[in-house]
Design an enzyme around this catalytic site. Structure first.
Site, PDB file in Angstrom:
ATOM      1  N   ASP A  10       0.859  -1.180   0.000  1.00  0.00           N
ATOM      2  CA  ASP A  10       0.000   0.000   0.000  1.00  0.00           C
ATOM      3  C   ASP A  10       0.897   1.231   0.000  1.00  0.00           C
ATOM      4  OD1 ASP A  10      -2.288   1.664   0.179  1.00  0.00           O
ATOM      5  OD2 ASP A  10      -2.134   1.740   2.349  1.00  0.00           O
ATOM      6  N   SER A  11       0.277   2.376  -0.213  1.00  0.00           N
ATOM      7  CA  SER A  11       1.015   3.641  -0.189  1.00  0.00           C
ATOM      8  C   SER A  11       1.290   4.079   1.239  1.00  0.00           C
ATOM      9  CB  SER A  11       0.197   4.721  -0.897  1.00  0.00           C
ATOM     10  OG  SER A  11      -1.033   4.916  -0.231  1.00  0.00           O
ATOM     11  N   TYR A  42      -0.725   8.270  -2.517  1.00  0.00           N
ATOM     12  CA  TYR A  42      -0.699   8.079  -3.962  1.00  0.00           C
ATOM     13  C   TYR A  42      -1.805   8.893  -4.642  1.00  0.00           C
ATOM     14  CZ  TYR A  42       2.500   4.013  -3.851  1.00  0.00           C
ATOM     15  OH  TYR A  42       3.575   3.180  -3.712  1.00  0.00           O
ATOM     16  N   CYS A  73      -4.389  -1.051  -2.073  1.00  0.00           N
ATOM     17  CA  CYS A  73      -4.459   0.404  -2.275  1.00  0.00           C
ATOM     18  C   CYS A  73      -5.451   0.668  -3.395  1.00  0.00           C
ATOM     19  CB  CYS A  73      -3.077   0.941  -2.646  1.00  0.00           C
ATOM     20  SG  CYS A  73      -3.047   2.696  -3.097  1.00  0.00           S
ATOM     21  N   ASN A  74      -6.521   1.402  -3.084  1.00  0.00           N
ATOM     22  CA  ASN A  74      -7.532   1.695  -4.094  1.00  0.00           C
ATOM     23  C   ASN A  74      -6.948   2.472  -5.266  1.00  0.00           C
ATOM     24  OD1 ASN A  74     -10.520   1.091  -2.953  1.00  0.00           O
ATOM     25  ND2 ASN A  74      -9.163   1.645  -1.274  1.00  0.00           N
ATOM     26  N   THR A  75      -6.131   3.473  -4.964  1.00  0.00           N
ATOM     27  CA  THR A  75      -5.565   4.320  -6.018  1.00  0.00           C
ATOM     28  C   THR A  75      -4.655   3.521  -6.941  1.00  0.00           C
ATOM     29  OG1 THR A  75      -5.664   6.253  -4.563  1.00  0.00           O
ATOM     30  CG2 THR A  75      -4.243   6.412  -6.484  1.00  0.00           C
ATOM     31  N   CYS A 183     -10.583   4.014   0.465  1.00  0.00           N
ATOM     32  CA  CYS A 183      -9.141   4.055   0.723  1.00  0.00           C
ATOM     33  C   CYS A 183      -8.861   3.114   1.877  1.00  0.00           C
ATOM     34  CB  CYS A 183      -8.706   5.482   1.064  1.00  0.00           C
ATOM     35  SG  CYS A 183      -6.969   5.621   1.579  1.00  0.00           S
ATOM     36  N   THR A 184      -7.810   2.305   1.769  1.00  0.00           N
ATOM     37  CA  THR A 184      -7.560   1.305   2.804  1.00  0.00           C
ATOM     38  C   THR A 184      -7.122   1.909   4.133  1.00  0.00           C
ATOM     39  OG1 THR A 184      -5.330   0.962   1.901  1.00  0.00           O
ATOM     40  CG2 THR A 184      -7.056  -0.572   1.200  1.00  0.00           C
ATOM     41  N   HIS A 185      -6.755   3.184   4.128  1.00  0.00           N
ATOM     42  CA  HIS A 185      -6.466   3.856   5.400  1.00  0.00           C
ATOM     43  C   HIS A 185      -7.749   4.105   6.208  1.00  0.00           C
ATOM     44  CE1 HIS A 185      -2.574   4.802   3.540  1.00  0.00           C
ATOM     45  NE2 HIS A 185      -2.143   5.266   4.691  1.00  0.00           N
TER      46      HIS A 185
END
Length: 259
Positions: A10-11, A42, A73-75, A183-185
């Site tokens: 992930d970012s 990202y 990471c979605n982006t 977003c995974t965050h």
């Protein structure tokens, strides 16, 4: 190959929300998590930069012997997944906002989505939205500043609370009954979101679905680890090791990696 680790990147630290779901479903699998925190978020970068960073991350995970890659990471998924699958032979799992279940189940015909600019502006997101949400109202909000606060260890700060109040108000005013986290965050915001949103609003993310899909792909490719021993989990970051360790409740050792 079956004992080789599942590679996840992930970012930053957010993709650990996906790692947790995978580890819960497949506890005997070895995992290797890579947090590219030095380049987070990202969502504000160009498509070309996102693709290049994603390739760099996948290369590192493959060099570590990973048998499958999860783009947590979605982006990165919405901008780079097709290219990654063209370049590499091993299975690559992506993640995108769970707009489909929200669109199919909404009663108020209005749903909110909180995501990064990179995800909301991507072609894949627009295709999914057009396919499943053409007959409902979708209120999109770029979560500007959220990832930066989480990556700097300010998940539970007053600044985060104030930011979320601003982002959620138009959605609440429009009577959403689903909030999609893109977003995974963002799953780490769940306690705050529950507190700030009306009781009838359901919050959904893609974590469980990604874990299930990872299991399906491992089975299909005969890559499941059949060992009964608990899997080993390794975590690497090019950012602050203490932030990633904190997200993991300080239960795992986090190594700094200059990459």
């Amino acid at each position: 190959m079956s004992k080789q680790p599942i590679g996840i990147f992930d970012s930053g630290v957010g993709g650990t929300s996906i790692w947790k779901e995978i580890n819960m479903l497949l506890p005997n699998e070895n995992t290797l998590y890579l947090a590219d925190s030095a380049n987070a978020p990202y969502g504000l970068k160009t498509k070309e930069t996102i693709i290049n960073l994603s390739i760099k991350n996948v290369e590192h995970l493959i060099n570590q012997g990973c048998k499958i890659i999860v783009v947590a990471c979605n982006t990165a998924t919405t901008n780079a997944i097709y290219i990654l699958r063209e370049i590499y032979d091993i299975p690559i799992i992506g993640i995108e906002p769970a707009i489909k279940p929200a669109a199919l189940n909404t009663q108020t015909k209005t749903v909110g989505i909180l995501a990064t600019k990179g995800t909301l502006s991507s072609e894949l997101f627009h295709k999914t939205t057009d396919l499943f949400a053409s007959n409902i109202k979708v209120i999109e909000r770029i979560g500007e500043g959220i990832v930066e606060l989480i990556e700097s260890g300010q998940l539970h700060s007053e600044a985060m609370r104030n930011l979320l109040k601003v982002y959620l108000k138009p959605m609440i005013d429009a009577n959403i009954d689903y909030l999609v986290l893109g977003c995974t965050h963002y799953p780490y915001l769940m306690p705050l979101l529950v507190e700030l949103l009306p009781n009838n609003v359901k919050i959904i993310d893609s974590g469980e679905a990604v874990a299930r899909q990872t299991k399906v792909v491992l089975e299909k490719n005969d890559l499941l680890n059949t060992s009964l021993a608990k899997g080993k989990c390794k975590f690497f970051t090019n950012g602050k090791t203490e932030v990633l360790a904190s997200i993991l409740n300080n239960e795992f050792e986090v190594e700094y990696l200059d990459f």
